[in-house]
Structure formats: C-alpha cells, structure tokens
Design a protein around this motif. Structure first.
Motif: not given
Length: 323
Positions: A64-69, A137-141, A152-156
């Motif tokens: 999926a396209p990366a969200n740069p935010a 989206r790349v998130y810290r967990h 790097p999660w893929v989702g919505f």
C-alpha cells in the motif's frame, strides 16, 4: 501470616532467564546461521536450534502507498524480531507463540458491528477492505513490559470503520472483542482468565487520525502471532490496548472494563497512555528495550505522539491516564 497466591501470569524470580543467556542468544543464532549457510537460511537454522520444526509459511504480499506523515522516527525493527517475539495469551504465556499461532483460522473472517450503531451487522473482511483505503504507516509500538519495536503497518484509519458503522449520538465508547476459539487456542484452557480478550477506547480516541486497524506489516498480510487478520494499533498507548484478531466492535455508552483491567486494575487501567514518569507498580517505565538491538532508550510521553493526542485528555485531571 500473610499468604499471597501467585497470579497466573506471574512467575517466580527463579524462573526468570538470566540476562547473560538472553544477550548471548543473538550471537548464538548468528553462529548457527553461518554454520548452516549451505543447507539453510539463518532463520531456518534458528527455528531448528530452538525447537521449531519449520518456519511459518510465507505470507501473501500486501503493498500500500506509504503515508509520509507517519515514518516512525526510528530504524525499523527487523521483521524476524517483530514476528517472533509476541504476546498472544490465547496461544500461550511465553513470547514464542509464533508456531502455535499458525493454527489461527484467519480465513474466512467477519467483523460484527454491534451496539449503538445505525444498523447492527456482520461484515466479511474482504467486503470491508473494499470500502476503505489501505496505506502504510510506520509506528512505534511500546509494550507495558518496557520493550519496544518500530513497525511498518498496512491498514486503514479506525475512523473509517466508525464512519461505516454510523454510531448513534449517544455512543461514547468502542469495545473490541478478539477471537476466542478453544479448538485452536490452547491458552483459553486457563480458565481463570476472563476470555474473550476485550479492549476499549473512547469514540474521540477511535476517530483520532493515529488510531489504525492493521491488516498487514512489512509489505505482507499480518501473521497470526501479530494479530491476523485484523488488529488495532493505538501507538500512543501501551501495547495491550491494541486488540488482536478482532471479531466484534461494539459501540456503547458505558466505559468498558477490559481484559487486563479485570485481572489487575491497579496495574492495567483503561487509559494506559505511555508516560516515562509513571512507573508500573513492579518496574520503571523510564526506559525501553528496542527489539533487534537490545538498546535501552528513554521512553517518551505519549510514546512521542503527544502533538496528535494530548488534546484528547484535557479536563481529566482525576483520571489515571498513564496506568
């Protein structure tokens, strides 16, 4: 004399793995991989060395396209670490549940929209995914146990599911229920746990842009041990708030009491927002260990996402926001 019964998730200090063994494990895996390079990959060698008969099957691509935010702010955790060190108590109390979790029946999958919604119903996951826009989206967990990873999660956005559900005006909270399948989940035999696993958040939290439903990671469908086929991701909260393998989302007026809160509310509260200055009753939260490198780094309030979420918690001075 005070006699204290040990709870099911606690272990005596005599059973804790010595630090020296833990820190040597990575070096041992690397040595085993080099020695077996002509007959197996390092990952395969590691599975054989530590009791696994085979690695999990390959996962389908999910790009999926990366969200740069949302780029995480840290190097990505190696995929092998993020997918092999997991809490999933339905499959056991250790971190090595990946092999057992392959039994999770992830297809077909439905999610029930229940409670205070315009039209209670069940949605097939494939039909739901046709109505949302996937992104990466790349998130810290940050786990409440003081380890962390960057994925790097893929989702919505969860807000898209809320919109589809059309909550009624009086709805204030969401309750997420995870799959509880005794046929495939040996952890359910621990009858003192309040199965099924449930978690909750406010409607305001659910519609915050950070709240995310993940169906993939590292460019592939999410593996069972990480919460296949759909899991919640609330990156400013401790990881136990991010329910896995969700089968039901209920909208309600009543604040839910979730799984760990029922077990020990003094340690695992409703809000569970990350804060280095508020210790867990049994350990400090000031620092965290990064999977993949074992580096110890300072914990950041709201896990570093305060600019997105701090405003959600104004006028809540009497709440235990960081437990």
């Amino acid at each position: 004399m005070l006699i204290r019964s040990r709870r099911g998730w606690e272990i005596p200090e005599t059973q804790v793995t010595p630090e020296a063994i833990v820190t040597r494990r990575r070096a041992l895996l690397g040595t085993a991989g080099l020695a077996a390079a002509t007959i197996a990959t390092p990952a395969q060698a590691g599975w054989g060395l530590f009791g696994g008969s085979a690695p999990p099957p390959p996962r389908k691509p999910l790009v999926a396209p990366a969200n740069p935010a949302y780029q995480g702010g840290r190097p990505l955790t190696p995929e092998a670490d993020a997918t092999s060190y997991n809490n999933f108590y339905e499959f056991g109390g250790s971190k090595s549940v990946a092999r057992a979790a392959q039994a999770l029946p992830a297809e077909p999958w439905t999610i029930e929209l229940a409670g205070l919604v315009a039209r209670p119903r069940k949605l097939a996951l494939e039909d739901l995914l046709k109505q949302v826009s996937l992104q990466e989206r790349v998130y810290r967990h940050r786990c409440v146990e003081a380890w962390a990873m960057t994925v790097p999660w893929v989702g919505f956005p969860l807000a898209e599911l809320v919109k589809l559900a059309e909550p009624r005006p009086e709805a204030q909270y969401l309750v997420f229920t995870s799959l509880a399948d005794p046929a495939t989940m040996p952890g359910l035999r621990q009858s003192w746990y309040p199965w099924p696993y449930t978690e909750g958040c406010t409607l305001a939290e659910a519609t915050n842009d950070l709240a995310f439903l993940a169906v993939g990671m590292y460019g592939k469908v999410i593996p069972p041990q990480n919460g296949a086929p759909v899991r919640l991701t609330l990156p400013w909260k401790y990881g136990f708030k991010s329910a896995k393998s969700i089968v039901r989302v209920e909208f309600t007026t009543r604040r839910p009491v979730s799984f760990w809160e029922r077990l020990q509310d003094s340690e695992y509260g409703f809000w569970a927002n990350v804060n280095p200055d508020v210790a867990h009753p049994r350990w400090s939260q000031a620092r965290e260990r990064l999977l993949g490198t074992d580096e110890m780094v300072p914990t950041r309030i709201w896990n570093g996402y305060g600019e997105f979420v701090a405003g959600l918690y104004t006028n809540l001075e009497n709440e235990r926001l960081f437990v």
